[in-house]
Design a protein around this motif. Structure first.
Motif, short mmCIF file in Angstrom:
data_model
loop_
_atom_site.label_atom_id
_atom_site.label_comp_id
_atom_site.label_asym_id
_atom_site.label_seq_id
_atom_site.Cartn_x
_atom_site.Cartn_y
_atom_site.Cartn_z
N GLU A 136 0.84 -1.19 0.00
CA GLU A 136 0.00 0.00 0.00
C GLU A 136 0.88 1.25 0.00
O GLU A 136 2.03 1.22 0.42
N ARG A 137 0.28 2.36 -0.45
CA ARG A 137 0.98 3.65 -0.45
C ARG A 137 0.02 4.72 0.05
O ARG A 137 -1.09 4.85 -0.47
N PHE A 138 0.44 5.47 1.04
CA PHE A 138 -0.34 6.62 1.49
C PHE A 138 0.13 7.83 0.71
O PHE A 138 1.29 8.27 0.83
N THR A 139 -0.74 8.36 -0.12
CA THR A 139 -0.36 9.53 -0.92
C THR A 139 -0.54 10.84 -0.17
O THR A 139 -0.07 11.88 -0.62
N ASP A 140 -1.27 10.80 0.94
CA ASP A 140 -1.45 12.00 1.75
C ASP A 140 -1.76 11.54 3.18
O ASP A 140 -1.67 10.36 3.50
N GLY A 141 -2.12 12.47 4.03
CA GLY A 141 -2.45 12.14 5.41
C GLY A 141 -1.35 12.56 6.37
O GLY A 141 -0.28 13.06 5.97
N ASN A 142 -1.61 12.33 7.65
CA ASN A 142 -0.71 12.79 8.70
C ASN A 142 -0.35 11.64 9.64
O ASN A 142 -1.13 10.70 9.84
N ILE A 143 0.85 11.73 10.17
CA ILE A 143 1.26 10.91 11.30
C ILE A 143 1.28 11.84 12.51
O ILE A 143 2.10 12.76 12.58
N ASP A 144 0.37 11.61 13.43
CA ASP A 144 0.20 12.51 14.58
C ASP A 144 0.92 11.94 15.80
O ASP A 144 0.74 10.77 16.15
N VAL A 145 1.72 12.79 16.42
CA VAL A 145 2.44 12.42 17.64
C VAL A 145 1.84 13.23 18.78
O VAL A 145 1.83 14.46 18.75
N TRP A 146 1.36 12.53 19.79
CA TRP A 146 0.83 13.19 20.99
C TRP A 146 1.86 13.03 22.10
O TRP A 146 1.99 12.00 22.74
N TRP A 147 2.59 14.14 22.26
CA TRP A 147 3.72 14.16 23.20
C TRP A 147 3.21 14.70 24.53
O TRP A 147 3.17 15.91 24.74
N ILE A 148 2.84 13.78 25.40
CA ILE A 148 2.22 14.18 26.66
C ILE A 148 3.28 14.28 27.76
O ILE A 148 3.31 15.25 28.52
N VAL A 149 4.15 13.27 27.83
CA VAL A 149 5.27 13.32 28.77
C VAL A 149 6.54 12.97 27.99
O VAL A 149 6.48 12.25 26.99
#
Length: 1091
Positions: free
Chosen positions: A844-857
């Motif tokens: 598969e290939r993701f042509t768009d979208g986001n990788i979200d990082v939730w940096w809490i600690v």
């Protein structure tokens, strides 16, 4: 010494194990039976892999049949005699071993001797090694080109060329002798030695180079034979003729192509009909070679007193083509009249003695005649001492003769002897080197030798010494006896189209012409015989898939298809039609082969592998490296572009075998070199932990297997391959529940299933399956013991325990939480992909979208590093990275955003930054209700497990279920707690007190239910649930459409009583998200702003 009789015995119950490279069992017992085996050759497993089976394995049936035979003195070992046989049996098999070359025995002889005794090799050093090497080394270059090389390079540089080439082959022969005496060398000769010493990749690459070299050698020998035929034997047989003297070369090349193709076809037919006839003619061809060489020496020494008469006609200092006129003079006297000679008519108008219509150079220079063979005592050696390289088309001139420089017309250019190609030292090296090859003839015949380990070194080194002395003395003799312009005359135009070396021979030039013709034909036949067998040996090893068809042939093993391919490739060399252009090509391929023979010896010597015990002791790794260096130097000296092409071909074959070829384990030296390099690197890694700049996740992937030993969640491996992209360490582990002695077969099957899945998912790493009584303990063993030295995992990847809420058994999620605690205690990072089935595949290939990082600690920077590593893979490459961090009421969110952007800039990570403000709010009724439901469920399950009798019944059920399915896996429900196994039947003696206690327990059930409904939640649990709910709302609101969400994974509580609540908190935290990766750091920084 006791007297006994050795009699081979026929055993009908032999199994597939009953072979040691094709050797049959023979017992020392006197039964009067005889057994003759006609197929006693190196065994094969059907895929071209020469079996090196254990000599101890034997079928149980055969063992039971012969059980009564075993000696009573071996009673202590009688139970293992089926796998550890008596020493007498082993020795008898080894004594009867033979390594006759596969497919090389003529089927005619096999048919005649089908009922005869087993053939035994009986050839000695002289007939088996020395003379075959002489025949293969001496060849076309000695007779057709050595005089020309001496004329162009001079005696000094010619000696240097011969010394370089012969030194290279001598050093290679020393290395080859060491390898050839380190055990038995079956079919394939040099290919077998290199492949078993350096591995299938090097073996296949060099084997094909050696094959191509041998094939082009056959083309070179055929071209040499046709050159002798058309130039010196039957010149009138030429089909194409040129009217233009300047175009004679192209006509000659076309004649070579036609006759060369015909000759190649005839030779291929002879080889196809039967190698038997080729081998019978070999002695005749060798006799021709020896007679020719002896005649050269005889003529050279005879020239000291009676030099042969071969006058050369010179015009000024220019050499004339002698067969174009009769008298070497401008005029002839017929009667009393002076008449113009044929030479005059060539340079002037015929029949006219007027000089006005003549060539200027012809008029102004005198015609003289000099001796072409001055003789050994003439002192001509001084003139031939130094080089005289010529460009193409340059006329051969003698330096000592007077000459008036004048411009002649191009119409008369054909009257002069000129250089047909431009010459240089490097070109002559490439042309001469094939005359030093052929040193493998002895090792190729190892199956015919009485004592191969003694004959191969002695015969080969003696043959190289002999040929080297012949070449060195020939260079000196040619330079001392023959005039320089004759030496530089490649085709003998100045001596009436005679073969130049033939002018020196005694008693007649025809001795050399006929002898060299037959020797080149014989050498061509030998090459056409050997090359297909070499290709067949490579094809039968099954290391190059597209060559498999060439492993088949006629019913007697003759390589028909390989012969056809060899003929086609040789035809390409015939179409080149120039001996001087074909010779450097095969020089490259032979030099590649010799280079790797030296490399194989050097590697084995330096590694000091236990099996490296050659009988030939006069070798050293320094000599092998010197031989390697000389091979490389000669390759680039003779033709740098051919060298690059040859190395490119070998490199492509190497990579092809590496990626597409069959896996082979031959105990090769490259594997030993890899082990030594790995050991050295591991010891270096032990110096200290890796620096933050070098830190990368070294994964231990914990897999769950189903009842059929199939990987339950293969997307865990997909995620690991995307994260690693082929870099670093990956260990894939799993646990089988049970006893090691009983579950060893299941463990091997599980390992194979995991390896197959790793190959499908393109995970490059190692697999380790352990057997443990409890899955939890097995996981702890994996976490503690996987890896070696500095190559240990620093990150654990494990799946989420799906369905833990629905299961009444707490062991599924307790194993999960225990693993989290173990990774924390071991200071390892942890990654838990949730909903891993929704993760993308490698296609598969993701042509768009986001990788979200939730940096809490802050947890060491893992959350920053993982998205960067994922984006290196093509699946995630086009996704954008967003980093969210949480600000409390007392935080300055604007300043936090600036600081975070600066931090990411210094980390060289491109990402959008966003700070999410979380306001203090009252705990909602939903949160309170969710916490209450969680605690009520925990209390209910706890009460259900209070009764001791219930626990025993549950243990009994677990035991019954365990007896049906012995295989357990990660987070499985089959794992037993530490519970005493109950008896088969539970017998209870009812007393009055026990009856009242049982009645009270039943009456308390409604009361327990009322307590459950009136339960109030613990305030700490309410606060934790409040955090989980609020964070989940924010994350879902911002990242509901993200391709992947990375999130800090909170640690389990210190008090184990709240483990079930911890699972609920994680569920609430990740609700509503499609792909979540929970991350826990290992307690150290993994990313730095410094370079």
């Amino acid at each position: 010494m006791p007297h006994f009789t050795v009699v081979p015995v026929r055993d009908q119950a032999q199994s597939s194990y009953d072979s040691l490279e094709g050797i049959n069992w023979v017992d020392y017992r006197d039964t009067g039976q005889e057994h003759h085996d006609h197929q006693d050759t190196v065994s094969s497993d059907g895929h071209g892999n020469h079996k090196e089976d254990s000599p101890f394995l034997k079928s149980a049936d055969a063992a039971s049949k012969n059980y009564d035979f075993y000696d009573r003195n071996l009673a202590l070992f009688e139970e293992e005699l089926d796998i550890r046989p008596k020493v007498s049996s082993l020795l008898s098999r080894l004594v009867n071993y033979t390594n006759i070359t596969q497919g090389a025995k003529e089927h005619e002889e096999e048919e005649k001797e089908h009922c005869a005794l087993l053939w035994s090799p009986n050839m000695g050093t002289l007939m088996g090694v020395y003379l075959p090497c002489l025949q293969n080394i001496f060849g076309v270059i000695l007779f057709l080109r050595l005089t020309w090389i001496v004329g162009m390079a001079g005696i000094m540089q010619s000696l240097l060329i011969v010394l370089m080439c012969c030194s290279c082959t001598m050093l290679t022969a020393i290395s080859m002798s060491a390898i050839a005496t380190n055990g038995v060398v079956p079919a394939g000769g040099a290919y077998f030695m290199i492949s078993r010493s350096l591995g299938p990749e090097f073996g296949g690459a060099v084997g094909l180079c050696f094959y191509l070299g041998t094939t082009f050698a056959s083309a070179m020998y055929i071209l040499g034979a046709i050159e002798i035929f058309l130039k010196y034997l039957v010149p009138q047989a030429a089909i194409f003729h040129s009217t233009d003297p300047l175009g004679s070369d192209s006509a000659m090349l076309n004649n070579m192509r036609v006759y060369g193709s015909i000759c190649l076809t005839l030779m291929a037919v002879v080889v196809f009909v039967g190698v038997k006839y080729v081998n019978k003619l070999a002695s005749l061809f060798l006799t021709c070679v020896i007679i020719s060489i002896v005649s050269i020496y005889a003529g050279a020494f005879k020239s000291m007193t009676h030099p042969p008469e071969f006058p050369i006609c010179m015009l000024g200092n220019r050499t004339l083509v002698r067969d174009r006129f009769d008298v070497c003079a401008k005029t002839v006297i017929e009667g009393n009249h002076t008449m113009p000679s044929q030479l005059w008519d060539r340079f002037c108008l015929p029949g006219n003695l007027s000089s006005t219509q003549c060539d200027d150079y012809f008029i102004q220079n005198n015609v003289t005649e000099i001796q072409g063979i001055p003789g050994l005592g003439s002192g001509i050696i001084r003139e031939n001492m130094w080089s005289n390289y010529l460009p193409k088309g340059e006329i051969l001139e003698k330096a000592g003769l007077q000459s008036v420089d004048a411009h002649g017309t191009m119409d008369n250019f054909g009257m002069y002897v000129s250089a047909d190609i431009a010459t240089s030292f490097t070109l002559l090296v490439g042309i001469f080197f094939p005359s030093a090859t052929g040193i493998m003839a002895g090792s190729n015949r190892s199956g015919d030798l009485r004592d191969a380990q003694k004959s191969i070194p002695v015969g080969t080194i003696l043959a190289i010494t002999t040929t080297s002395l012949v070449y060195l003395s020939s260079v000196i003799l040619f330079g001392s006896c023959i005039e320089g312009v004759v030496l530089r005359d490649k085709f003998g135009d100045a001596v009436r189209k005679n073969l130049v070396v033939g002018t020196l021979s005694w008693p007649s030039p025809w001795v050399i012409v006929i002898g060299s013709f037959f020797s080149t034909v014989g050498a061509g036949l030998q090459s056409l015989t050997g090359a297909p067998r070499l290709l067949q040996a490579i094809a039968k090893d099954n290391i190059i898939p597209f060559l498999r068809v060439f492993g088949h042939g006629k019913s007697n093993g003759e390589p028909t298809w390989a012969l056809l391919l060899t003929g086609l490739i040789a035809e390409l060399g015939i179409l080149i039609a120039s001996l001087d252009m074909v010779a450097p090509i095969l020089s490259m391929f032979f030099l590649m082969c010799y280079l790797f023979v030296n490399l194989a010896c050097a590697v084995q010597t330096l590694l000091r592998t236990p099996n490296w015990r050659p009988r030939f002791k006069y070798y050293h790794w320094a000599l092998s490296f010197l031989g390697m260096s000389m091979c490389v130097a000669l390759m680039f000296i003779s033709s740098w572009y051919y060298a690059i092409v040859a190395m490119g071909i070998a490199g492509m074959i190497y990579k092809y075998i590496e990626y597409q070829g069959a896996e082979k384990e031959w105990g090769d030296g490259i594997r030993g070199l890899s082990l030594s390099a790995a050991r050295y690197a591991l010891l270096r890694l032990e110096v200290g932990p890796p620096h933050t700049k070098n830190w990368r996740p070294q994964l231990l992937v914990l897999l769950k297997l189903d009842e059929d030993l199939h990987v339950k969640y293969p997307r865990l491996l997909t995620f690991a391959s995307q994260l690693k992209a082929g870099k670093g360490l990956t260990i894939v582990g799993s646990v089988i529940q049970g006893n090691f002695l009983d579950s060893y077969g299941e463990m091997q099957a599980a390992e194979q299933a995991i390896k197959n899945m790793m190959e499908i998912e393109r995970v490059k790493g190692f697999c380790q399956v352990v057997v443990a009584s409890k899955v939890r303990e097995g996981i702890v063993h994996l976490i503690q013991s996987c890896g070696l030295g500095g190559m240990k995992h620093n990150t654990v990847v494990m799946g989420w325990p799906y369905g833990w809420r629905q299961s009444e058994d707490p062991r599924a999620w307790k194993t999960f939480i225990n693993t989290v605690r173990c990774t924390t205690a071991a200071h390892l990072a942890l990654m838990v992909p949730k909903n891993v089935s929704f993760y993308p595949s490698n296609h598969e290939r993701f042509t768009d979208g986001n990788i979200d990082v939730w940096w809490i600690v802050h947890d060491g920077g893992m959350l920053m590093l993982l998205p960067f590593l994922l984006k290196q893979h093509k699946v995630w490459r086009k996704c954008k990275m967003r980093i969210f961090t949480v600000a409390q009421m007392d935080d300055n969110s604007i300043q936090m955003k600036k600081d975070l952007a600066t931090f990411l800039y210094q980390l060289r990570i491109e990402a959008e930054v966003e700070v999410v403000e979380m306001h203090d709010s009252d705990i909602s009724a939903y949160t309170y209700e969710r916490t209450l439901m969680m605690e009520q469920r925990s209390q209910m399950l706890r009460q259900m497990r209070l009764s001791s009798a219930e626990r025993q019944r549950e243990a009994q059920l677990v035991k019954d279920r365990h007896s049906l399915v012995r295989m357990g896996s990660l987070y499985s429900d089959e794992e037993e707690e530490v519970v005493e196994a109950p008896p088969e039947k539970i017998q209870m003696t009812w007393t009055k007190e026990k009856c009242e206690a049982e009645r009270r327990n039943r009456n308390n059930a409604p009361e327990n239910f009322r307590e459950l409904m009136s339960l109030k939640p613990d305030q700490s649990n309410v606060r934790r649930m409040h955090t989980a709910v609020k964070l989940n709302e924010v994350i879902v609101n911002r990242s509901h459409d993200a391709r992947l969400v990375l999130l800090n994974m909170p640690g389990p509580p210190r008090n184990t009583d709240g483990d079930e609540n911890y699972m609920e908190f994680l569920e609430v935290l990740t609700e509503g998200l499609e792909r979540v990766l929970l991350v826990r750091g290992g307690g150290r920084e993994v990313i730095t702003i410094y370079s």
